[in-house]
Every structure is written in structure tokens, then in C-alpha cells.
Design a protein around this motif. Structure first.
Motif, PDB file in Angstrom:
ATOM      1  N   TRP A  36      50.623  45.969  27.239  1.00 55.46           N
ATOM      2  CA  TRP A  36      50.931  45.237  26.353  1.00 55.46           C
ATOM      3  C   TRP A  36      50.949  43.780  26.739  1.00 55.46           C
ATOM      4  O   TRP A  36      50.298  42.886  26.204  1.00 55.46           O
ATOM      5  CB  TRP A  36      52.521  45.250  25.785  1.00 55.46           C
ATOM      6  CG  TRP A  36      52.839  44.342  24.796  1.00 55.46           C
ATOM      7  CD1 TRP A  36      52.731  44.499  23.492  1.00 55.46           C
ATOM      8  CD2 TRP A  36      53.696  43.077  25.102  1.00 55.46           C
ATOM      9  NE1 TRP A  36      53.234  43.202  22.853  1.00 55.46           N
ATOM     10  CE2 TRP A  36      53.735  42.518  23.828  1.00 55.46           C
ATOM     11  CE3 TRP A  36      54.100  42.399  26.078  1.00 55.46           C
ATOM     12  CZ2 TRP A  36      54.416  41.235  23.904  1.00 55.46           C
ATOM     13  CZ3 TRP A  36      54.599  41.058  26.262  1.00 55.46           C
ATOM     14  CH2 TRP A  36      54.798  40.581  24.823  1.00 55.46           C
ATOM     15  N   SER A  39      47.286  42.788  27.255  1.00 56.46           N
ATOM     16  CA  SER A  39      46.548  42.635  25.780  1.00 56.46           C
ATOM     17  C   SER A  39      47.189  41.327  25.025  1.00 56.46           C
ATOM     18  O   SER A  39      46.391  40.572  24.253  1.00 56.46           O
ATOM     19  CB  SER A  39      46.738  43.602  25.009  1.00 56.46           C
ATOM     20  OG  SER A  39      48.360  43.571  24.552  1.00 56.46           O
ATOM     21  N   HIS A  40      48.239  40.653  25.651  1.00 58.38           N
ATOM     22  CA  HIS A  40      48.530  39.410  24.930  1.00 58.38           C
ATOM     23  C   HIS A  40      48.711  38.292  25.952  1.00 58.38           C
ATOM     24  O   HIS A  40      48.852  36.925  25.273  1.00 58.38           O
ATOM     25  CB  HIS A  40      50.128  39.592  24.584  1.00 58.38           C
ATOM     26  CG  HIS A  40      50.395  40.485  23.079  1.00 58.38           C
ATOM     27  ND1 HIS A  40      50.294  41.998  23.471  1.00 58.38           N
ATOM     28  CD2 HIS A  40      50.544  40.148  21.954  1.00 58.38           C
ATOM     29  CE1 HIS A  40      50.451  42.597  22.284  1.00 58.38           C
ATOM     30  NE2 HIS A  40      50.597  41.431  21.280  1.00 58.38           N
ATOM     31  N   HIS A  41      48.166  38.584  27.149  1.00 60.47           N
ATOM     32  CA  HIS A  41      48.236  37.288  28.018  1.00 60.47           C
ATOM     33  C   HIS A  41      47.265  37.369  28.778  1.00 60.47           C
ATOM     34  O   HIS A  41      47.194  37.819  30.091  1.00 60.47           O
ATOM     35  CB  HIS A  41      49.690  37.238  28.814  1.00 60.47           C
ATOM     36  CG  HIS A  41      50.742  37.025  28.171  1.00 60.47           C
ATOM     37  ND1 HIS A  41      51.394  35.804  27.426  1.00 60.47           N
ATOM     38  CD2 HIS A  41      51.813  37.893  27.544  1.00 60.47           C
ATOM     39  CE1 HIS A  41      52.518  36.113  26.708  1.00 60.47           C
ATOM     40  NE2 HIS A  41      52.593  37.428  26.937  1.00 60.47           N
TER      41      HIS A  41
END
Length: 155
Positions: A36, A39-41
Motif C-alpha cells: 500500500w 503504491s501511494h508514495h
């Protein structure tokens, strides 16, 4: 349920590599969080410092449930010894990834909190709820003695 807390984006001081072996439940949660986070950073990398965290472990006894505030090493001991598992010192040491003084400190803190017992070098979780006065329901900070020892060692 694992809810990691990201403490800072900045640099941290160097800490020794953590040898703690996470039980499957925590290892899966760690991988899911890493996926997660990636995928976000984009371009950021996580560095895990297992010895610095804390966990809430739910301990169920015949008549009630306690939430134990523990450090990750204590959580690993408790999860490995879940469901009446009895392990020798060597087997438990291998499963949690700690040995020597680290193993002894964590084991002693859990024995002192009456959450595990050791007889003839065989460890197991207590089957009875710790006696009144030992644990303050509904939360018990089993990590307090260990945190105090770590703080004393750092001073």
C-alpha cells in the motif's frame, strides 16, 4: 488488525538490524502495508525498526478478554505460544529470532507479567487470567518493565 504508524519522513539515527521473526499474521500485515505504501508514495522507502514499536494483543481467557500493550518482541512470543503451544528455549528462540540477552529480557518481562511460564526450559502461555492486582483490566502495559530496562540501558 495491524495499524502501523509512520513516525517521520526524516532520517533516523542508525539502529542495529532487527532479527525479530514476525509470526505469519504480522508478516502478512507488514507486506500488505509495504505494498500500500509503495503504491501511494513513489520513490520513498520504508525502514522497519521492530524494537521501537508497540502492539495491542488481545488475550482471551475463560471468562474475559484483556488487551495487552506490548512491544513487538513480546507480541511475537505471545503469538508463537498461542493455543497452548509449549516450546523449548531453543525452539522459541528460533521462532522469534532472538537469543542470548535479548531473549532473556523479553522472556523475563512476560514471566514477570504472568503472561507466560517457563518450567524446565519449556515455555508456554498462561492458561488462566493473571491474578487480580497483576493486571489492570481492560488494558495492561506488559511492556512497561521491558521499556524501563531498555531506558536504563540507554542512559
Amino acid at each position: 488488525i495491524a495499524n502501523p504508524t509512520l513516525l517521520t519522513r526524516g532520517p533516523w539515527p542508525a539502529y542495529p538490524e532487527c532479527t525479530l521473526v514476525l509470526p505469519p499474521l504480522l508478516a502478512r500485515a507488514k507486506v500488505e502495508f509495504e505494498q500500500w505504501y509503495a503504491s501511494h508514495h513513489q520513490g520513498r522507502k520504508l525502514h522497519w525498526h521492530c524494537d521501537l514499536g508497540s502492539c495491542a494483543v488481545q488475550a482471551k481467557y475463560a471468562t474475559d478478554t484483556l488487551v495487552l500493550d506490548v512491544v513487538p518482541a513480546q507480541a511475537c512470543f505471545l503469538l508463537v505460544l498461542d493455543d497452548g503451544v509449549c516450546l523449548s528455549r531453543e525452539a522459541l528462540s528460533t521462532k522469534v529470532g532472538l537469543d542470548g540477552a535479548s531473549f532473556d529480557t523479553v522472556a523475563a518481562s512476560l514471566i514477570e507479567a504472568r503472561l507466560i511460564v517457563c518450567e524446565d526450559d519449556v515455555y508456554e502461555a498462561t492458561r488462566k487470567r493473571p491474578v487480580n492486582g497483576t493486571v489492570a483490566p481492560p488494558r495492561h502495559d506488559a511492556a512497561a518493565p521491558l521499556r524501563a530496562r531498555v531506558a536504563d540501558a540507554v542512559r
